[in-house]
Design an enzyme around this catalytic site. Structure first.
Site, mmCIF file in Angstrom:
data_model
loop_
_atom_site.group_PDB
_atom_site.id
_atom_site.type_symbol
_atom_site.label_atom_id
_atom_site.label_comp_id
_atom_site.label_asym_id
_atom_site.label_seq_id
_atom_site.Cartn_x
_atom_site.Cartn_y
_atom_site.Cartn_z
ATOM 1 N N LEU A 154 0.832 -1.207 0.000
ATOM 2 C CA LEU A 154 0.000 0.000 0.000
ATOM 3 C C LEU A 154 0.861 1.250 0.000
ATOM 4 O O LEU A 154 1.701 1.416 0.873
ATOM 5 C CB LEU A 154 -0.880 0.026 1.250
ATOM 6 C CG LEU A 154 -1.688 -1.233 1.542
ATOM 7 C CD1 LEU A 154 -2.414 -1.091 2.864
ATOM 8 C CD2 LEU A 154 -2.668 -1.494 0.410
ATOM 9 N N GLY A 272 15.287 14.212 -7.593
ATOM 10 C CA GLY A 272 14.957 15.288 -6.666
ATOM 11 C C GLY A 272 15.566 15.070 -5.299
ATOM 12 O O GLY A 272 16.708 14.596 -5.180
ATOM 13 N N CYS A 279 8.551 3.587 4.960
ATOM 14 C CA CYS A 279 8.780 2.262 4.379
ATOM 15 C C CYS A 279 10.112 2.156 3.654
ATOM 16 O O CYS A 279 10.979 1.382 4.063
ATOM 17 C CB CYS A 279 7.637 1.904 3.443
ATOM 18 S SG CYS A 279 6.121 1.647 4.352
#
Ligand code: UDX
Length: 450
Positions: A154, A272, A279
């Site tokens: 997720l 960037g 995570c």
């Protein structure tokens, strides 16, 4: 099916709410009684798209409930999902003490056999340890426990979409009954036999879900290997970006063309400030430690970590070069969350950046649509704007630190007029350099021509 979820953080809440939406009867528990109180009062303690609708609706329809009584919660389900945190220890290892406590809780509180499923991200072989712990802690009851690994993939911010419309479901088992139960749990999701509870945009009908049954060890490895690979892609793009700066080239052109090759793919190649969050950094670290413990030096991942750690310093160098002296300057910072569509600031590159700017004596005023409340608790000494314009007003430099899409459509004319100096440093390559130049800004970003 009757399901218990232990842990109501990002993973547990999304898992519980989505399994209820899929038609199961779910009870969630957490040792944080304040959080359970909030949930029972209809408040969602995290910022996650569509989660509030999902929780409210499923609580009303009595498929979802929250309790502080952990014993009652684990007795209620036939399947217990462990969704507790596994934060990094000082040495980089995952701290598995919460999993251990949950094993003790389950083994001593339940009265009937259960399937215990790890959803938390854990190092390989945790399933074996968990099974042993359940047997030891529950030796008096003589109950048999089945153990399975069912890693989550997720992404924060799109967790509901990812749960209900996953690319893959990994079921790590070593017995048929555990496989059968987990297939039953995911049947409505695999067959799409549930009313899409949220906005149609999160129910893309074309997405195919692959359900893969593996050993428990492989399932655990899949999670760490996947997240580490994503981190590797980002660090690779960042290294290419640095080369583009040194040799002349545009990292966006390079990575876009690379991504057109289906063997490479277009995602996770944005250069960037680098990756953050709860995570990727910890999973890379844990995977390195895991390899180390069995005598393998995962030098490739150490380099991935090293490149990522240098991003903030490189950006501060850019700011220093543009401002000459940082001390005493007013710097506006747009974005504090580790990525857009979340209020999460854990291991957030923008927070590290602000700390660095403060250490160099800058005055910082920040704005983030979701993460300011959380940031106030860790950075009370900075100013907070009510909108991006307030953060930019009177600034000697404006920094973009999180890629919230709203920052790409600001009224730049207004910002130009209100800044002490029209200088923008874009840490996420969100804006178009030609447009910014046309608007009269001095503009710096990563790996692109000035
Ligand atoms: C990640 C995984 O993507 C998800 O599958 C897993 O289950 C949980 O960990 P998440 O922590 O929500 O999800 O963050 P993710 O969307 O992966 O982004 C991680 C970081 O990488 C962010 O800081 C983001 O800004 C940065 N990033 C992402 C880049 O710097 N460049 C990119 O191209 C992509």
């Amino acid at each position: 099916m009757r399901i218990s979820v232990i842990g109501c953080g990002y993973v547990g809440l999304v898992t519980g709410a989505c399994l209820a939406a899929a038609g199961h009867e779910v009870v969630c528990t957490d040792k944080d009684t304040v959080k359970i109180g909030q949930l029972n009062a209809g408040q969602i303690p995290i910022y996650e798209l569509h989660l509030d609708q999902l929780v409210t609706r499923n609580c009303l329809e009595k498929r979802l409930r929250f309790t502080t009584n952990a014993g009652e919660a684990v007795r209620a389900g036939d399947i217990v999902f462990i969704c507790v945190g596994t934060p990094p220890l000082e040495n980089g290892d995952a701290d598995l003490s919460a999993i251990d406590s949950v094993a003790r809780l389950i083994a001593t509180e339940v009265r009937t056999p259960k399937l215990v499923v790890e959803k938390s991200t854990v190092p390989v072989q945790t399933g074996l340890q968990l099974r042993q712990a359940l047997a030891v802690y529950g030796r008096k009851s003589g109950l048999a426990f089945h153990v399975a690994s069912n890693p989550e993939f997720l992404r924060e911010g799109t967790g509901v979409e990812d749960f209900l419309h996953p690319d893959r479901i990994v079921i790590g088992v070593d017995d048929e009954s555990a496989e059968k139960s987990l297939r039953e749990v995911y049947q409505p999701i695999l067959q799409r036999q549930f009313d899409c509870p949220v906005h149609p945009s999160v129910c893309p009908p074309q997405r195919q879900t692959e359900c893969m049954v593996t050993s428990i060890n492989s399932a655990e490895l899949i999670k760490h290997a996947s997240n580490s690979f994503l981190a590797l892609k980002i660090s690779y793009a960042n290294a290419v970006s640095d080369l583009c700066e040194l040799l002349g080239g545009n990292v966006e052109e390079v990575t876009r063309a690379m991504g057109l090759d289906p063997r490479i793919g277009p995602h996770f190649l944005r250069a960037g400030l680098g990756f953050g969050g709860f995570c990727l950094p910890k999973d890379v670290q844990a995977f390195i430690r895991l390899a180390e413990r069995v005598g393998m030096d995962f030098a490739l991942l150490r380099e991935v970590e090293g490149i990522n750690k240098q991003r903030i310093q490189r950006f501060v160098e850019k700011i220093r070069r543009a401002l000459w002296v940082i001390k005493g300057k007013n710097i506006g910072v747009l974005g504090l969350a580790f990525k857009p569509f979340t209020d999460d600031i854990r291991f957030s590159p923008p927070i590290d950046l602000v700390r660095q700017l403060l250490a160099e004596g800058a005055h910082v005023t920040a704005y983030d649509r979701a993460a300011m409340e959380r940031t106030r608790t860790v950075l009370p000494e900075i100013g907070y704007g009510k909108d991006p314009y307030e953060a930019a007003a009177n600034a000697d430099a404006l920094v973009i630190a999180t890629e919230w899409p709203e920052f790409s459509v600001l009224d730049w004319e207004r910002i130009h007029g209100s800044m002490a100096r029209p200088l923008v440093l874009d840490g996420r390559n969100l804006l178009n350099p030609a447009f910014m130049a046309q608007m009269g800004f001095e503009y710096h970003s990563f790996g692109r021509a000035q």
